[in-house]
Design a protein around this motif. Structure first.
Motif, PDB file in Angstrom:
ATOM      1  N   ARG A  48       0.814  -1.219   0.000  1.00  0.00           N
ATOM      2  CA  ARG A  48       0.000   0.000   0.000  1.00  0.00           C
ATOM      3  C   ARG A  48       0.848   1.271   0.000  1.00  0.00           C
ATOM      4  O   ARG A  48       0.339   2.361  -0.299  1.00  0.00           O
ATOM      5  CB  ARG A  48      -0.898   0.019   1.225  1.00  0.00           C
ATOM      6  N   ALA A  49       2.139   1.172   0.336  1.00  0.00           N
ATOM      7  CA  ALA A  49       2.967   2.375   0.502  1.00  0.00           C
ATOM      8  C   ALA A  49       2.968   3.297  -0.724  1.00  0.00           C
ATOM      9  O   ALA A  49       2.859   4.525  -0.571  1.00  0.00           O
ATOM     10  CB  ALA A  49       4.394   1.976   0.878  1.00  0.00           C
ATOM     11  N   PRO A  50       3.096   2.770  -1.955  1.00  0.00           N
ATOM     12  CA  PRO A  50       3.105   3.701  -3.090  1.00  0.00           C
ATOM     13  C   PRO A  50       1.808   4.485  -3.246  1.00  0.00           C
ATOM     14  O   PRO A  50       1.813   5.591  -3.803  1.00  0.00           O
ATOM     15  CB  PRO A  50       3.321   2.769  -4.297  1.00  0.00           C
ATOM     16  N   TRP A  51       0.707   3.926  -2.765  1.00  0.00           N
ATOM     17  CA  TRP A  51      -0.601   4.553  -2.968  1.00  0.00           C
ATOM     18  C   TRP A  51      -0.920   5.589  -1.901  1.00  0.00           C
ATOM     19  O   TRP A  51      -1.827   6.408  -2.083  1.00  0.00           O
ATOM     20  CB  TRP A  51      -1.689   3.480  -3.018  1.00  0.00           C
ATOM     21  N   THR A  52      -0.194   5.566  -0.797  1.00  0.00           N
ATOM     22  CA  THR A  52      -0.430   6.570   0.244  1.00  0.00           C
ATOM     23  C   THR A  52       0.552   7.736   0.136  1.00  0.00           C
ATOM     24  O   THR A  52       0.423   8.726   0.851  1.00  0.00           O
ATOM     25  CB  THR A  52      -0.351   5.924   1.642  1.00  0.00           C
ATOM     26  N   ALA A  53       1.510   7.613  -0.774  1.00  0.00           N
ATOM     27  CA  ALA A  53       2.498   8.680  -0.946  1.00  0.00           C
ATOM     28  C   ALA A  53       1.879   9.876  -1.661  1.00  0.00           C
ATOM     29  O   ALA A  53       0.895   9.755  -2.388  1.00  0.00           O
ATOM     30  CB  ALA A  53       3.689   8.159  -1.736  1.00  0.00           C
ATOM     31  N   GLY A  54       2.481  11.037  -1.473  1.00  0.00           N
ATOM     32  CA  GLY A  54       2.017  12.242  -2.155  1.00  0.00           C
ATOM     33  C   GLY A  54       0.739  12.769  -1.553  1.00  0.00           C
ATOM     34  O   GLY A  54       0.343  12.420  -0.444  1.00  0.00           O
ATOM     35  N   GLY A  55       0.086  13.658  -2.313  1.00  0.00           N
ATOM     36  CA  GLY A  55      -1.155  14.233  -1.838  1.00  0.00           C
ATOM     37  C   GLY A  55      -0.948  15.514  -1.052  1.00  0.00           C
ATOM     38  O   GLY A  55       0.156  16.072  -1.002  1.00  0.00           O
ATOM     39  N   PRO A  56      -2.005  15.998  -0.403  1.00  0.00           N
ATOM     40  CA  PRO A  56      -1.939  17.298   0.276  1.00  0.00           C
ATOM     41  C   PRO A  56      -0.905  17.331   1.401  1.00  0.00           C
ATOM     42  O   PRO A  56      -0.684  16.339   2.097  1.00  0.00           O
ATOM     43  CB  PRO A  56      -3.354  17.459   0.851  1.00  0.00           C
ATOM     44  N   VAL A  57      -0.296  18.489   1.546  1.00  0.00           N
ATOM     45  CA  VAL A  57       0.645  18.737   2.637  1.00  0.00           C
ATOM     46  C   VAL A  57      -0.118  19.430   3.768  1.00  0.00           C
ATOM     47  O   VAL A  57      -0.840  20.406   3.541  1.00  0.00           O
ATOM     48  CB  VAL A  57       1.820  19.609   2.173  1.00  0.00           C
ATOM     49  N   MET A  58       0.026  18.929   4.962  1.00  0.00           N
ATOM     50  CA  MET A  58      -0.698  19.475   6.108  1.00  0.00           C
ATOM     51  C   MET A  58       0.055  20.632   6.764  1.00  0.00           C
ATOM     52  O   MET A  58       1.282  20.678   6.744  1.00  0.00           O
ATOM     53  CB  MET A  58      -0.926  18.377   7.148  1.00  0.00           C
ATOM     54  N   ALA A  59      -0.694  21.540   7.361  1.00  0.00           N
ATOM     55  CA  ALA A  59      -0.069  22.609   8.140  1.00  0.00           C
ATOM     56  C   ALA A  59       0.555  22.059   9.414  1.00  0.00           C
ATOM     57  O   ALA A  59       1.568  22.578   9.898  1.00  0.00           O
ATOM     58  CB  ALA A  59      -1.101  23.679   8.480  1.00  0.00           C
ATOM     59  N   ALA A  60      -0.060  21.000   9.964  1.00  0.00           N
ATOM     60  CA  ALA A  60       0.468  20.385  11.180  1.00  0.00           C
ATOM     61  C   ALA A  60      -0.054  18.964  11.285  1.00  0.00           C
ATOM     62  O   ALA A  60      -1.192  18.682  10.924  1.00  0.00           O
ATOM     63  CB  ALA A  60       0.071  21.183  12.417  1.00  0.00           C
ATOM     64  N   THR A  61       0.797  18.079  11.780  1.00  0.00           N
ATOM     65  CA  THR A  61       0.415  16.700  12.068  1.00  0.00           C
ATOM     66  C   THR A  61       1.025  16.328  13.406  1.00  0.00           C
ATOM     67  O   THR A  61       2.204  16.609  13.649  1.00  0.00           O
ATOM     68  CB  THR A  61       0.914  15.735  10.980  1.00  0.00           C
ATOM     69  N   GLU A  62       0.222  15.720  14.267  1.00  0.00           N
ATOM     70  CA  GLU A  62       0.748  15.287  15.560  1.00  0.00           C
ATOM     71  C   GLU A  62       0.130  13.954  15.941  1.00  0.00           C
ATOM     72  O   GLU A  62      -0.946  13.591  15.463  1.00  0.00           O
ATOM     73  CB  GLU A  62       0.455  16.316  16.654  1.00  0.00           C
ATOM     74  N   GLU A  63       0.830  13.227  16.799  1.00  0.00           N
ATOM     75  CA  GLU A  63       0.315  11.975  17.341  1.00  0.00           C
ATOM     76  C   GLU A  63       0.348  12.043  18.859  1.00  0.00           C
ATOM     77  O   GLU A  63       1.209  12.700  19.444  1.00  0.00           O
ATOM     78  CB  GLU A  63       1.136  10.785  16.845  1.00  0.00           C
ATOM     79  N   ARG A  64      -0.592  11.351  19.472  1.00  0.00           N
ATOM     80  CA  ARG A  64      -0.612  11.248  20.923  1.00  0.00           C
ATOM     81  C   ARG A  64      -1.399  10.014  21.317  1.00  0.00           C
ATOM     82  O   ARG A  64      -2.145   9.466  20.514  1.00  0.00           O
ATOM     83  CB  ARG A  64      -1.188  12.502  21.572  1.00  0.00           C
ATOM     84  N   ARG A  65      -1.216   9.588  22.552  1.00  0.00           N
ATOM     85  CA  ARG A  65      -2.006   8.489  23.118  1.00  0.00           C
ATOM     86  C   ARG A  65      -3.016   9.088  24.086  1.00  0.00           C
ATOM     87  O   ARG A  65      -2.669   9.955  24.897  1.00  0.00           O
ATOM     88  CB  ARG A  65      -1.111   7.461  23.803  1.00  0.00           C
ATOM     89  N   ILE A  66      -4.242   8.592  23.998  1.00  0.00           N
ATOM     90  CA  ILE A  66      -5.334   9.253  24.705  1.00  0.00           C
ATOM     91  C   ILE A  66      -6.222   8.257  25.427  1.00  0.00           C
ATOM     92  O   ILE A  66      -6.278   7.072  25.088  1.00  0.00           O
ATOM     93  CB  ILE A  66      -6.204  10.068  23.727  1.00  0.00           C
ATOM     94  N   GLY A  67      -6.947   8.774  26.421  1.00  0.00           N
ATOM     95  CA  GLY A  67      -8.016   8.045  27.054  1.00  0.00           C
ATOM     96  C   GLY A  67      -7.573   6.853  27.877  1.00  0.00           C
ATOM     97  O   GLY A  67      -6.389   6.527  27.952  1.00  0.00           O
TER      98      GLY A  67
END
Length: 322
Positions: A48-67
């Motif tokens: 799947r990696a080639p198909w998720t490449a490219g596309g819109p560039v985000m202003a910000a991306t973050e990850e966290r663990r919640i709940g």
């Protein structure tokens, strides 16, 4: 015996190219079905990696663990506007495979096109985690966003949910769980070729089964078996939304791939929701297979489907559709 006349292909040409290239990539692993599950997951990520490449560039991306479950989420923001509405995204993969990474481009596409913050939920996979673990995690993430979203600069009063395949299943099921708990359902739900019925009784299971398409009846049987603890789960409306009372569920958009074993159950679920009073928009994408949205880098049909759903989401949430 073939008479030499042209054989008509019912798939859109670009979607056929996507289907063949994905099949060829898996074909590099002729023993794929016999590999340990961890290795099959690694291969699926590579395919799947080639198909998720490219596309819109985000202003910000973050990850966290919640709940309380410590669920990992990924937040994509297309710009820095305050009080941005939220789209919770639930990836597909038969409850068994795929991840936030395999579906990262889809999440970024919705963020950019609908003008919303997209929150992907990294739920636990089956068969290690059986029903209802993944659903519990998704509902927990929604509750966390309702409680804490404003502290992140998001509008916790405007939350929709979306998902593809089993992600579509759990998008509906999450609303069912909220309704059962006496909590407000979400503002809207987007179902992309959802896995909604545990029994392969619909005609599309016969018409679109086999290697010419992206999902088979046999694969769906394995996925359901991986997810369910026992036969009773297959009738539980939180696992199988087709068994649920659809009253009081949110407005819904169904993106239905015409050439998909799941096509007819999506049509049936859309009809049940509409009959129960929900505002329902359904789009059947002619010549599309299961997973066709992932072909957006090469397929105008996938681009159109993303654009139509994003415009609908922006209207439901008050986002800023481009």
């Amino acid at each position: 015996m073939h008479d030499g006349s042209p054989v008509l292909d019912d798939l859109d040409p670009d979607i056929r190219r996507f289907q063949r290239e994905v099949a060829a990539a898996y074909g590099r692993y002729p023993d794929f079905d016999r590999l340990p599950l961890a290795e099959r997951r690694r291969v699926a990520e590579d395919v799947r990696a080639p198909w998720t490449a490219g596309g819109p560039v985000m202003a910000a991306t973050e990850e966290r663990r919640i709940g309380p479950h410590g669920v990992r989420i990924r937040i994509h923001r297309p710009d820095h506007r305050p009080d941005m509405p939220i789209l919770v995204y639930i990836h597909g993969g038969g409850w068994t495979m795929f991840s936030l990474d395999t579906h990262d481009r889809l999440m970024r596409e919705y963020a950019a096109r609908a003008g919303v913050a997209v929150v992907g939920v990294d739920y636990s996979l089956s068969p290690e985690a059986k029903f209802p673990v993944a659903l519990d995690e998704i509902v927990s993430a929604i509750r966390w966003l309702r409680a804490e979203g404003s502290a992140l600069g998001l509008d916790a009063s405007r939350i929709a949910i979306a998902g593809d395949s089993v992600g579509g299943n759990m998008s509906i099921a999450a609303n069912l769980r909220l309704r059962a708990a006496g909590e407000p359902v979400l503002a809207a739900m987007l179902v992309n070729y959802g896995a909604l019925d545990s029994r392969p009784v619909h005609p599309s299971y016969t018409r679109y089964d086999g290697p010419d398409y992206n999902l088979t009846t046999a694969e769906m049987a394995v996925f359901w078996a991986n997810y369910a603890r026992d036969a009773a789960d297959l009738d539980d409306p939180f696992a199988c939304p087709m068994r649920a009372d659809p009253a009081g569920l949110p407005s819904a958009f169904f993106a239905i791939a015409e050439c998909d074993v799941l096509a007819d159950e999506n049509l049936a679920m859309a009809s049940r929701l509409a009959d129960a009073g929900s505002a329902v928009t359904s789009r059947i994408y002619a010549g599309a297979t299961h997973s066709f949205l992932e072909a957006v880098s090469i397929a105008p049909l996938a681009d159109r489907a993303l654009e139509e759903a994003s415009a609908w989401l922006a209207m439901q949430l008050g986002g800023t559709s481009r």
